[in-house]
Design a protein around this motif. Structure first.
Motif, mmCIF file in Angstrom:
data_model
loop_
_atom_site.group_PDB
_atom_site.id
_atom_site.type_symbol
_atom_site.label_atom_id
_atom_site.label_comp_id
_atom_site.label_asym_id
_atom_site.label_seq_id
_atom_site.Cartn_x
_atom_site.Cartn_y
_atom_site.Cartn_z
ATOM 1 N N SER A 138 0.841 -1.196 0.000
ATOM 2 C CA SER A 138 0.000 0.000 0.000
ATOM 3 C C SER A 138 0.876 1.245 0.000
ATOM 4 O O SER A 138 1.995 1.231 0.522
ATOM 5 C CB SER A 138 -0.921 0.000 1.225
ATOM 6 N N LEU A 139 0.357 2.314 -0.568
ATOM 7 C CA LEU A 139 1.101 3.579 -0.582
ATOM 8 C C LEU A 139 1.328 4.095 0.833
ATOM 9 O O LEU A 139 2.308 4.781 1.096
ATOM 10 C CB LEU A 139 0.350 4.626 -1.410
ATOM 11 N N LYS A 140 0.433 3.757 1.734
ATOM 12 C CA LYS A 140 0.586 4.194 3.124
ATOM 13 C C LYS A 140 1.835 3.566 3.737
ATOM 14 O O LYS A 140 2.551 4.206 4.516
ATOM 15 C CB LYS A 140 -0.658 3.815 3.922
ATOM 16 N N LEU A 204 -1.612 13.844 -1.031
ATOM 17 C CA LEU A 204 -1.715 12.396 -1.003
ATOM 18 C C LEU A 204 -2.099 11.906 0.386
ATOM 19 O O LEU A 204 -2.917 10.991 0.534
ATOM 20 C CB LEU A 204 -0.377 11.769 -1.420
ATOM 21 N N ASP A 205 -1.543 12.519 1.403
ATOM 22 C CA ASP A 205 -1.867 12.146 2.777
ATOM 23 C C ASP A 205 -3.366 12.284 3.026
ATOM 24 O O ASP A 205 -3.999 11.410 3.633
ATOM 25 C CB ASP A 205 -1.073 13.023 3.746
ATOM 26 N N LYS A 207 -5.769 12.172 0.780
ATOM 27 C CA LYS A 207 -6.487 11.165 -0.003
ATOM 28 C C LYS A 207 -6.398 9.796 0.654
ATOM 29 O O LYS A 207 -7.375 9.035 0.676
ATOM 30 C CB LYS A 207 -5.939 11.118 -1.423
ATOM 31 N N LEU A 208 -5.238 9.465 1.199
ATOM 32 C CA LEU A 208 -5.087 8.182 1.880
ATOM 33 C C LEU A 208 -5.954 8.118 3.131
ATOM 34 O O LEU A 208 -6.514 7.070 3.463
ATOM 35 C CB LEU A 208 -3.617 7.955 2.244
ATOM 36 N N GLN A 209 -6.078 9.239 3.826
ATOM 37 C CA GLN A 209 -6.894 9.287 5.031
ATOM 38 C C GLN A 209 -8.380 9.188 4.708
ATOM 39 O O GLN A 209 -9.161 8.642 5.486
ATOM 40 C CB GLN A 209 -6.621 10.592 5.798
ATOM 41 N N GLY A 236 -9.014 2.872 -2.986
ATOM 42 C CA GLY A 236 -9.136 3.591 -1.723
ATOM 43 C C GLY A 236 -9.083 2.696 -0.500
ATOM 44 O O GLY A 236 -8.687 3.145 0.582
ATOM 45 N N LYS A 239 -5.249 0.853 -0.792
ATOM 46 C CA LYS A 239 -4.193 1.848 -1.031
ATOM 47 C C LYS A 239 -3.138 1.339 -2.009
ATOM 48 O O LYS A 239 -2.021 1.853 -2.053
ATOM 49 C CB LYS A 239 -3.503 2.269 0.283
#
Length: 403
Positions: A138-140, A204-205, A207-209, A236, A239
């Motif tokens: 995941s991008l996170k 991006l932060d 959008k991830l949240q 979504g 991620k």
């Protein structure tokens, strides 16, 4: 009275001396020529370079797992000084160093074992993530360090690479810094509808949240050249990278969202089959949700004004209203086709809302949104969407004025 005056002068003098010392800067600061400035980083599935492998052979191993290869693009004081000298433009204006491991922070610290100057990320411009890595993690997870660390500037832009991300940080053009090139390419949005709005680290932060699906600009690279080529679809929930939209589908999405700053539409004359090029001067989109019980639908209203930039239909008089109306209808038909194609892809194949329909639902119908929010992407895949397009040609250039 005189005592109070002396006390005031003493206090003023003390403050002046204190402020003077405070202007000397941070005690722990480094001079610019004592730093290696990181301007870009590429993240890929692990691939240890021969140079890195030889260095590691001579050191004791640790418990790290080789999962991610991070390639850092650096500008050192030596490189900067050589660029200013005569003939310096012929030299490479950057240095790429790769580290492989399972922790981004550990990889950054490993640079300290190979460099004579501290690594500094305050000028970081871009982070590029390779396709295979973005599908795996995941991008996170991948960007956790960069989202937490204040050294990485929040304006740093995020991209996905279809292929190894490290290839996007290579250039054969003398004097060019690839990270700067990528950062500057987003400014071409006013020329085309095929470039997405840039996503910075701070955006991006958010959008991830939010848990919503979204798009990142995709890059294709080869032989030291890079091109913006469609968008990367980020799920979504997971991620992770789900798939891609091609360049034409990005055009359709730009029309749906109304976020284009310029570009063109190529349609064809119904009688002759010859192309007519409409250049966009303005673009507006209004997404209107409708709720009837458990049924959700959307109406999309698109309005645009522009000009005939190129016309291959020589048999028609450009100044006649009949021809202009036909050109407008042909352009409207093409815009509708572009939007239909991207909706088919996002609704039927990916079943993900990357166009912002859910956000409009949240604003217009907050109570109903709470009922469908958790499974919105699945709901969106079955929602009917109707669209209306109004194209107005306001200008057709100077061609034909002497007729």
């Amino acid at each position: 009275m005189k005592s109070n005056h002396k006390h005031g002068r003493f206090l003023l003098g003390f403050l002046s001396v204190f402020l003077l010392f405070s202007l000397t800067g941070c005690w722990s600061s480094h001079e610019i020529d004592e730093l290696s400035l990181g301007v870009g980083v590429a993240l890929d599935r692990a691939k240890i370079s021969n140079k890195e492998d030889k260095v590691n052979e001579q050191t004791e191993g640790d418990s790290k797992k080789d999962q991610i290869t991070a390639t850092y693009q650096l500008i050192t004081s030596q490189i900067a000084s050589s660029m200013g000298k005569e003939g310096g433009s012929e030299q490479q204006s950057y240095e790429n160093i790769s580290e492989t491991g399972d922790s981004s922070l550990q990889e950054v610290r490993e640079l300290s074992l190979r460099m004579d100057h501290p690594f500094n990320a305050s000028q970081m411009k871009v982070i590029v993530i390779g396709e295979k890595l973005a599908r795996t993690y995941s991008l996170k997870q991948l960007l956790d360090l960069y989202l937490r660390d204040n050294d990485f500037r929040p304006s740093c832009l995020i991209f996905i690479s279809r292929g190894r991300a490290s290839n996007t940080l290579v250039s054969k053009k003398a004097g060019e810094v690839p990270a700067f090139r990528l950062f500057g390419m987003v400014e071409n949005r006013y020329r085309t509808t095929r470039i997405l709005p840039p996503i910075s680290l701070i955006k991006l932060d958010a959008k991830l949240q939010s848990g919503s699906s979204f798009l990142l600009q995709n890059l294709n690279s080869g032989k030291g050249k890079v091109k913006f080529a469609g968008g990367a679809v980020i799920d979504g929930k997971t991620k992770k990278l789900r798939g891609f939209l091609n360049e034409k589908e990005i055009e359709g999405l730009t029309w749906l969202t109304g976020k284009g700053k310029g570009g063109l539409v190529k349609s064809f004359d119904g009688k002759t089959g010859q192309p007519i090029i409409y250049e966009i001067e303005s673009m507006k989109s209004h997404i209107q949700p409708h709720v009837d019980g458990n049924k959700i639908s959307f109406n999309v209203k698109i309005e645009s004004e522009g000009r005939i930039a190129e016309n291959w239909v020589v048999s028609e008089d450009l100044f006649k209203n009949d021809f202009l109306k036909k050109a407008e209808k042909a352009t409207e038909k093409e815009v509708k086709r572009l939007m239909k194609n991207v909706l088919n892809k996002t609704q039927q194949e990916y079943k993900l809302d990357v166009s912002g329909f859910g956000n409009r639902m949240r604003i217009e119908y907050p109570k109903e949104w709470e009922k469908v929010r958790k499974e919105w992407d699945q709901t969106f895949s079955k929602v009917p969407i109707r669209y209306n397009v109004k194209i107005t040609i306001k200008d057709y250039g100077t061609s034909g004025l002497n007729k």
